[in-house]
Design a protein around this motif. Sequence first.
Motif, PDB file in Angstrom:
ATOM      1  N   VAL A  54      14.163 -31.181  71.276  1.00  9.80           N
ATOM      2  CA  VAL A  54      12.807 -31.746  72.194  1.00  9.80           C
ATOM      3  C   VAL A  54      13.650 -32.554  72.810  1.00  9.80           C
ATOM      4  O   VAL A  54      14.549 -33.498  72.852  1.00  9.80           O
ATOM      5  N   GLY A  56      14.365 -30.485  58.874  1.00  7.11           N
ATOM      6  CA  GLY A  56      15.929 -31.135  57.744  1.00  7.11           C
ATOM      7  C   GLY A  56      14.253 -31.183  56.962  1.00  7.11           C
ATOM      8  O   GLY A  56      12.888 -30.890  56.487  1.00  7.11           O
ATOM      9  N   PRO A  57      14.560 -32.180  55.434  1.00  8.13           N
ATOM     10  CA  PRO A  57      13.317 -32.142  54.498  1.00  8.13           C
ATOM     11  C   PRO A  57      12.464 -33.528  54.690  1.00  8.13           C
ATOM     12  O   PRO A  57      11.110 -33.027  54.140  1.00  8.13           O
ATOM     13  N   ASP A  59      12.398 -27.865  65.539  1.00 11.64           N
ATOM     14  CA  ASP A  59      13.740 -27.728  65.204  1.00 11.64           C
ATOM     15  C   ASP A  59      14.996 -27.612  65.969  1.00 11.64           C
ATOM     16  O   ASP A  59      15.337 -26.120  66.352  1.00 11.64           O
ATOM     17  N   THR A  93      14.394 -36.830  63.309  1.00 15.07           N
ATOM     18  CA  THR A  93      15.588 -36.117  63.595  1.00 15.07           C
ATOM     19  C   THR A  93      17.141 -35.980  63.160  1.00 15.07           C
ATOM     20  O   THR A  93      17.776 -35.625  63.766  1.00 15.07           O
ATOM     21  N   TRP A 123      25.207 -28.680  55.754  1.00 16.05           N
ATOM     22  CA  TRP A 123      26.755 -29.147  55.007  1.00 16.05           C
ATOM     23  C   TRP A 123      27.098 -29.636  53.464  1.00 16.05           C
ATOM     24  O   TRP A 123      27.795 -29.453  52.741  1.00 16.05           O
ATOM     25  N   GLY A 125      13.157 -39.499  57.193  1.00 17.34           N
ATOM     26  CA  GLY A 125      13.819 -39.286  56.698  1.00 17.34           C
ATOM     27  C   GLY A 125      15.696 -40.498  57.885  1.00 17.34           C
ATOM     28  O   GLY A 125      15.187 -40.805  57.743  1.00 17.34           O
ATOM     29  N   ARG A 167      23.602 -32.336  43.283  1.00 12.91           N
ATOM     30  CA  ARG A 167      23.342 -32.425  42.002  1.00 12.91           C
ATOM     31  C   ARG A 167      22.760 -33.580  41.708  1.00 12.91           C
ATOM     32  O   ARG A 167      22.499 -33.711  40.540  1.00 12.91           O
ATOM     33  N   ASN A 168      21.571 -34.208  42.528  1.00 11.52           N
ATOM     34  CA  ASN A 168      20.450 -35.315  42.795  1.00 11.52           C
ATOM     35  C   ASN A 168      19.318 -35.057  43.428  1.00 11.52           C
ATOM     36  O   ASN A 168      18.776 -36.002  43.023  1.00 11.52           O
ATOM     37  N   ALA A 216      13.624 -24.777  68.300  1.00  8.44           N
ATOM     38  CA  ALA A 216      13.603 -25.477  70.320  1.00  8.44           C
ATOM     39  C   ALA A 216      14.299 -27.253  70.111  1.00  8.44           C
ATOM     40  O   ALA A 216      14.151 -27.716  69.061  1.00  8.44           O
ATOM     41  N   GLU A 267      19.949 -27.899  62.901  1.00  9.08           N
ATOM     42  CA  GLU A 267      21.025 -28.654  62.788  1.00  9.08           C
ATOM     43  C   GLU A 267      21.473 -29.797  61.274  1.00  9.08           C
ATOM     44  O   GLU A 267      21.869 -30.608  61.544  1.00  9.08           O
ATOM     45  N   LEU A 326      14.556 -40.444  71.677  1.00 10.70           N
ATOM     46  CA  LEU A 326      13.112 -40.199  72.321  1.00 10.70           C
ATOM     47  C   LEU A 326      12.524 -41.486  71.768  1.00 10.70           C
ATOM     48  O   LEU A 326      11.519 -41.418  72.444  1.00 10.70           O
TER      49      LEU A 326
HETATM   50  C1  LIG Z   1      28.244 -33.215  53.291  1.00 10.38           C
HETATM   51  C2  LIG Z   1      26.849 -33.811  53.181  1.00 10.38           C
HETATM   52  C3  LIG Z   1      26.607 -34.064  51.484  1.00 10.38           C
HETATM   53  C4  LIG Z   1      25.469 -34.038  51.279  1.00 10.38           C
HETATM   54  N1  LIG Z   1      24.620 -34.586  49.750  1.00 10.38           N
HETATM   55  C5  LIG Z   1      24.038 -34.710  49.298  1.00 10.38           C
HETATM   56  C6  LIG Z   1      23.450 -34.678  48.834  1.00 10.38           C
HETATM   57  O1  LIG Z   1      24.425 -33.899  47.429  1.00 10.38           O
HETATM   58  N2  LIG Z   1      22.078 -35.462  48.090  1.00 10.38           N
HETATM   59  C7  LIG Z   1      20.935 -36.255  49.000  1.00 10.38           C
HETATM   60  O2  LIG Z   1      20.567 -36.425  48.852  1.00 10.38           O
HETATM   61  N3  LIG Z   1      22.118 -35.832  50.080  1.00 10.38           N
HETATM   62  C8  LIG Z   1      22.854 -35.231  50.153  1.00 10.38           C
HETATM   63  N4  LIG Z   1      23.925 -35.744  52.182  1.00 10.38           N
HETATM   64  C9  LIG Z   1      22.704 -36.178  52.744  1.00 10.38           C
HETATM   65  C10 LIG Z   1      21.525 -35.101  53.821  1.00 10.38           C
HETATM   66  O3  LIG Z   1      21.678 -34.075  54.274  1.00 10.38           O
HETATM   67  C11 LIG Z   1      20.431 -35.767  54.415  1.00 10.38           C
HETATM   68  O4  LIG Z   1      19.858 -37.143  53.701  1.00 10.38           O
HETATM   69  C12 LIG Z   1      19.315 -35.544  54.608  1.00 10.38           C
HETATM   70  O5  LIG Z   1      19.300 -33.832  55.274  1.00 10.38           O
HETATM   71  C13 LIG Z   1      18.537 -35.867  55.474  1.00 10.38           C
HETATM   72  O6  LIG Z   1      17.064 -35.163  55.948  1.00 10.38           O
HETATM   73  P1  LIG Z   1      16.912 -35.334  57.655  1.00 10.38           P
HETATM   74  O7  LIG Z   1      15.312 -34.175  57.527  1.00 10.38           O
HETATM   75  O8  LIG Z   1      15.765 -37.155  57.863  1.00 10.38           O
HETATM   76  O9  LIG Z   1      16.961 -34.887  58.102  1.00 10.38           O
HETATM   77  P2  LIG Z   1      18.483 -33.493  58.733  1.00 10.38           P
HETATM   78  O10 LIG Z   1      18.006 -32.875  57.096  1.00 10.38           O
HETATM   79  O11 LIG Z   1      19.659 -33.832  59.340  1.00 10.38           O
HETATM   80  O12 LIG Z   1      17.280 -33.324  59.975  1.00 10.38           O
HETATM   81  C14 LIG Z   1      16.961 -33.408  60.860  1.00 10.38           C
HETATM   82  C15 LIG Z   1      16.875 -32.680  62.054  1.00 10.38           C
HETATM   83  O13 LIG Z   1      16.233 -32.654  63.172  1.00 10.38           O
HETATM   84  C16 LIG Z   1      17.103 -31.658  63.533  1.00 10.38           C
HETATM   85  N5  LIG Z   1      16.973 -32.555  65.570  1.00 10.38           N
HETATM   86  C17 LIG Z   1      17.542 -33.058  66.216  1.00 10.38           C
HETATM   87  N6  LIG Z   1      17.232 -33.803  67.037  1.00 10.38           N
HETATM   88  C18 LIG Z   1      16.172 -33.070  67.642  1.00 10.38           C
HETATM   89  C19 LIG Z   1      14.880 -32.647  68.565  1.00 10.38           C
HETATM   90  N7  LIG Z   1      15.711 -33.674  70.117  1.00 10.38           N
HETATM   91  N8  LIG Z   1      14.588 -31.630  68.660  1.00 10.38           N
HETATM   92  C20 LIG Z   1      14.388 -30.464  68.460  1.00 10.38           C
HETATM   93  N9  LIG Z   1      14.922 -31.324  66.406  1.00 10.38           N
HETATM   94  C21 LIG Z   1      15.818 -31.909  66.452  1.00 10.38           C
HETATM   95  C22 LIG Z   1      17.677 -31.401  63.925  1.00 10.38           C
HETATM   96  O14 LIG Z   1      18.375 -30.403  64.903  1.00 10.38           O
HETATM   97  C23 LIG Z   1      17.719 -31.098  62.060  1.00 10.38           C
HETATM   98  O15 LIG Z   1      17.737 -29.835  61.550  1.00 10.38           O
HETATM   99  C24 LIG Z   1      24.690 -35.233  52.032  1.00 10.38           C
HETATM  100  C25 LIG Z   1      25.045 -35.060  53.522  1.00 10.38           C
HETATM  101  C26 LIG Z   1      26.283 -34.745  53.740  1.00 10.38           C
HETATM  102  C27 LIG Z   1      26.559 -34.105  55.415  1.00 10.38           C
END
Ligand SMILES: Cc1cc2nc3c(=O)[nH]c(=O)nc-3n(C[C@H](O)[C@H](O)[C@H](O)COP(=O)(O)OP(=O)(O)OC[C@H]3O[C@@H](n4cnc5c(N)ncnc54)[C@H](O)[C@@H]3O)c2cc1C
Length: 305
Positions: A84, A16-17, A37, A115, A45, A275, A50-51, A82, A40, A244
């Motif tokens: 982990v 993700g980000p 990754d 994750t 979603w 994250g 917009r922020n 994949a 998911e 994990l």
């Molecule tokens: C409906 C909705 C609207 C949102 N709107 C906003 C918004 O407007 N602005 C904003 O700043 N935030 C928004 N968010 C929140 C934002 O999506 C999250 O804060 C952001 O995605 C966090 O990034 P991340 O990389 O930590 O996690 P994620 O983006 O969730 O990525 C985690 C990744 O890790 C993978 N993963 C998990 N476990 C494993 C494993 N064991 N092995 C390999 N891969 C794994 C997952 O499959 C996923 O791809 C919103 C969320 C939702 C649900």
Amino acid sequence: MSQSADLLDCLVVGAGPAGLTSAVYLARFRRRLRLVDAGESRVQWIPRTRNVLGFPDGIGGTALLARMREHAACYGIEPWAARVASLARDDEGIFEAAMEGSGAIVRARTVILCTGATDIPPDIEGLDAGLRCGNVRYCPVCDGFETQHQRVAVLGREEHGLREALFVAGFDNEVTWLSMGTRQDVDSAAGERLAACGVRVANGQPRRIACSPGEGIAVHMEDGASLNFDVLYPALGQRHASALATALGARAGEDGQLEVDAHQRTAVPGLWAAGDVAQGLNQINVAAGQAAIAATSVHNFLGQP
Ligand SMILES: Cc1cc2nc3c(=O)[nH]c(=O)nc-3n(C[C@H](O)[C@H](O)[C@H](O)COP(=O)(O)OP(=O)(O)OC[C@H]3O[C@@H](n4cnc5c(N)ncnc54)[C@H](O)[C@@H]3O)c2cc1C
């Protein structure tokens, strides 16, 4: 486990980000890394965020994720699809990650866990259709601004639901807290704050929601009542994907969010987290910021490339 040529500087789990930002920083530090990754990301979603700075007209979640992946690809990084399944650490501090299904093994000197988390969905018929319509939303910090002067329902238990109802009321909305019968579990001072903000409380159990684009949402309650709103926010909390790390001894809060220090280090030497899975506000900007800090800390920890 013995050291060998296939040993990575860093394994980044999750794209993700947070994971993509970590990977870009590490690649630009000329580190040997791999990004794994499960595909998911919560970003998928987001109807339109917009922020996130740099997109004044907003951008859809899938488009944003595609742009982030495109950016990583500039440095030769393609997420490996994949999951982990387990992470071990040997006496020399080398990590060994086993992939689900294939059993493939990746070995690395450090790991950044990115994750993420998942929202706990309420057990209500019609929820996914509501999400697709844009009437059901999960993140008032993200899109509360877009709700102003609307009829908004917050569905959540006890303090968590109450806090979110108060937050949403701050956007001049007509707010109803669907308390799922837990109103009596909050103290009288909290009740007074609700009243002062004009938040109504509906105590019964919602069973089904129905919505059509542009027409709001009908919440059908167990007792037969039907309540109408423009937007519904479920507020049942999140599950953080930290197993994990906790299996290796990392510390986490009750909801699984990992404790980290100012450099995003967990309590396990060599293991960083960034994250949503790590302590902090669950936002894209925060995920990217934490990842930048984590990747730079990993680079400094590893010494000269
Ligand atoms: C409906 C909705 C609207 C949102 N709107 C906003 C918004 O407007 N602005 C904003 O700043 N935030 C928004 N968010 C929140 C934002 O999506 C999250 O804060 C952001 O995605 C966090 O990034 P991340 O990389 O930590 O996690 P994620 O983006 O969730 O990525 C985690 C990744 O890790 C993978 N993963 C998990 N476990 C494993 C494993 N064991 N092995 C390999 N891969 C794994 C997952 O499959 C996923 O791809 C919103 C969320 C939702 C649900």
